[in-house]
Design an enzyme around this catalytic site. Structure first.
Site: not given
Lengths: 231, 230
Positions: B67-68
């Site tokens: 998700e980064n």
């Protein structure tokens, strides 16, 4: 604002940040953290700041150093508690810093909304959880959404890989994280880059943050920092 | 790649494997990896779920999302491969696979919230029989709340798999009639993978797919919930 000012030092890049400002700080953990701008902000002396960032500092560098210097009134973030967030943890437990926890995607979208001129938006994240308590909800198409408002900054401090003399930015790998969205969401956007290159030398197809968003640019030496858990 | 041959093949009816002990953490990770459809876009949560990646070979065609801001995440980086600009959601150094793509946070979570991810695998403190998830906060008053992307993942992926032990170290059930810990998401979990049983959460209640080292009847009694069979 007109074209970005390319400055010689990080101290010039953060000049004029006022007490009480809301400062958006890029980075996810240490990746994309604008270390040099934060160090300059500590020297510059602005106090009573509200910091918007994904985390609340790691170790004693970057955001953690700003917190340790006692300049932060409030942190708005998604994930303050980490193995090396002891500076924030101590201040929070001593009641010396306020905290607003926002789901990570909602944090990104609230910044995006601010940058895109959206007044508020209905979001499915957090419905039925403590983080939606007291917030307006609406059922749309049979699903419940919670009303979320934009987060804008007085200043954004971000880190990119390269910038050109107009202020166009490219990033590197997962250090991109919050940079592009924060660059749209603050009145004054300050970027530190590893290298400033002449306008025209970045591939226009590869520009991630167009120059219109960037106000100040400073080149700093690449910093080789320790990565948590590196073997 | 750890051996997964000890894990029985799935069948259409629930299978009670009482001739063996509970699954080890590694066997559980292998079982989840085997159940993820080939070619899926998958997010593995921080902690135990990252072990699932060890059992997803290149032939699975599974693309990992972090998700980064990355699709096509490769295995953990070591030595010279370590690049501070290339980390996973747990902030550990990783590598990139051919075909990887980078994007900013708003795009990454739009991908998630918009229902584009096929599967996410998350750890949990508790899951309710209706699929409510509690995995971000123990509710202790002096705990510093930290949610990260847990709530976005819980409501975003098409299938939300939970990976956990079925009981706490003190023997308390983690599949419960209603969560007592603060919720991460409501009615979002579709399947629960544990050391003792694999359970589907359906509109009609919990359905036992497989058990390991215990019978369905024993688990129903210990959990104090009703379980159907497929």
């Amino acid at each position: 604002m007109s074209r970005a000012l390319v400055l010689d030092t990080a101290d010039e890049a953060v000049a004029g940040i006022e007490d009480g400002s809301t400062v958006l700080v890029g980075g996810f953990g240490l990746a994309g953290m604008p270390f040099d701008l934060i160090d300059a902000l500590i020297r510059q002396g602005a106090d009573d700041l509200t910091i918007v960032s994904n985390n609340a500092g790691n170790g004693t560098v970057g955001l953690a150093a700003l917190l340790e210097a006692g300049r932060v009134r409030k942190v708005i973030c998604s994930f303050p508690r980490q193995t090396d967030s002891y500076v924030f943890d101590g201040l929070y437990r001593a009641g010396k810093v306020a905290l607003e926890v926002v789901p990570q995607g909602t944090l990104a979208e609230r910044l995006r909304a601010a940058g895109a001129g959206i007044g508020a938006f209905f979001c499915p994240t957090g419905v039925g959880t403590p983080l939606a308590e007291g917030k307006e909800t609406r059922v749309l198409g049979g699903r419940t959404f919670v009303l979320e408002y934009p987060i804008s900054g007085d200043v954004a401090l971000i880190s990119a890989f390269k910038g050109d003399t107009l202020g166009n930015l490219v990033y590197r790998k997962t250090a991109r994280n919050f940079g592009p969205v924060m660059a749209t969401a603050a009145r004054t956007v300050v970027a530190q880059v590893n290298e400033v290159v002449p306008a025209g030398s970045l591939d226009p197809e590869a520009v991630i943050t167009p120059s219109i968003y960037v106000d100040r640019l400073v080149a700093v030496p690449a910093r080789r920092y320790i990565v948590e858990g590196a073997r | 790649m750890a051996a997964s041959s000890s894990i029985p093949k799935d069948h259409s009816a629930a299978i009670e494997h009482t001739d063996r002990g509970p699954l080890t953490a590694d066997e559980l990770a292998a079982l989840i990896a085997r159940d993820i459809p080939a070619g899926s876009y998958v997010n593995l949560g921080i902690g135990q779920p990252t072990r699932v990646a060890d059992h997803l070979g290149p032939s699975s065609g599974v693309v990992l999302h972090t998700e980064n801001g990355m699709l096509g995440m490769g295995p953990a980086a070591a030595g010279e491969q370590v690049d501070p600009d290339l980390i996973n959601a747990g902030k550990l150094p990783v590598t990139e696979l051919p075909g990887a793509a980078y994007f900013h946070h708003a795009d990454s979570f739009a991908m998630m919230r918009g229902g584009h991810l096929d599967v996410c695998v998350l750890g949990a403190f508790q899951v309710s029989v209706t699929g409510d998830l509690a995995n971000w906060h123990t509710g202790e008053r002096d705990a510093i709340p930290a949610v990260g992307g847990a709530m976005d993942l819980a409501i975003g992926a098409k299938d939300v798999y939970v990976m956990m032990t079925l009981f706490t170290k003190d023997g308390a059930p983690k599949v419960v009639p209603a969560c007592t810990y603060p919720l991460t998401g409501v009615r979002c979990v579709t399947r629960i993978y544990t050391d003792l049983a694999v359970l589907d959460v359906t509109p009609h209640g919990v359905v036992a797919r497989q058990t390991f080292g215990a019978s369905i009847a024993e688990l129903q009694a210990r959990l104090n919930i009703t379980m159907d069979t497929p």
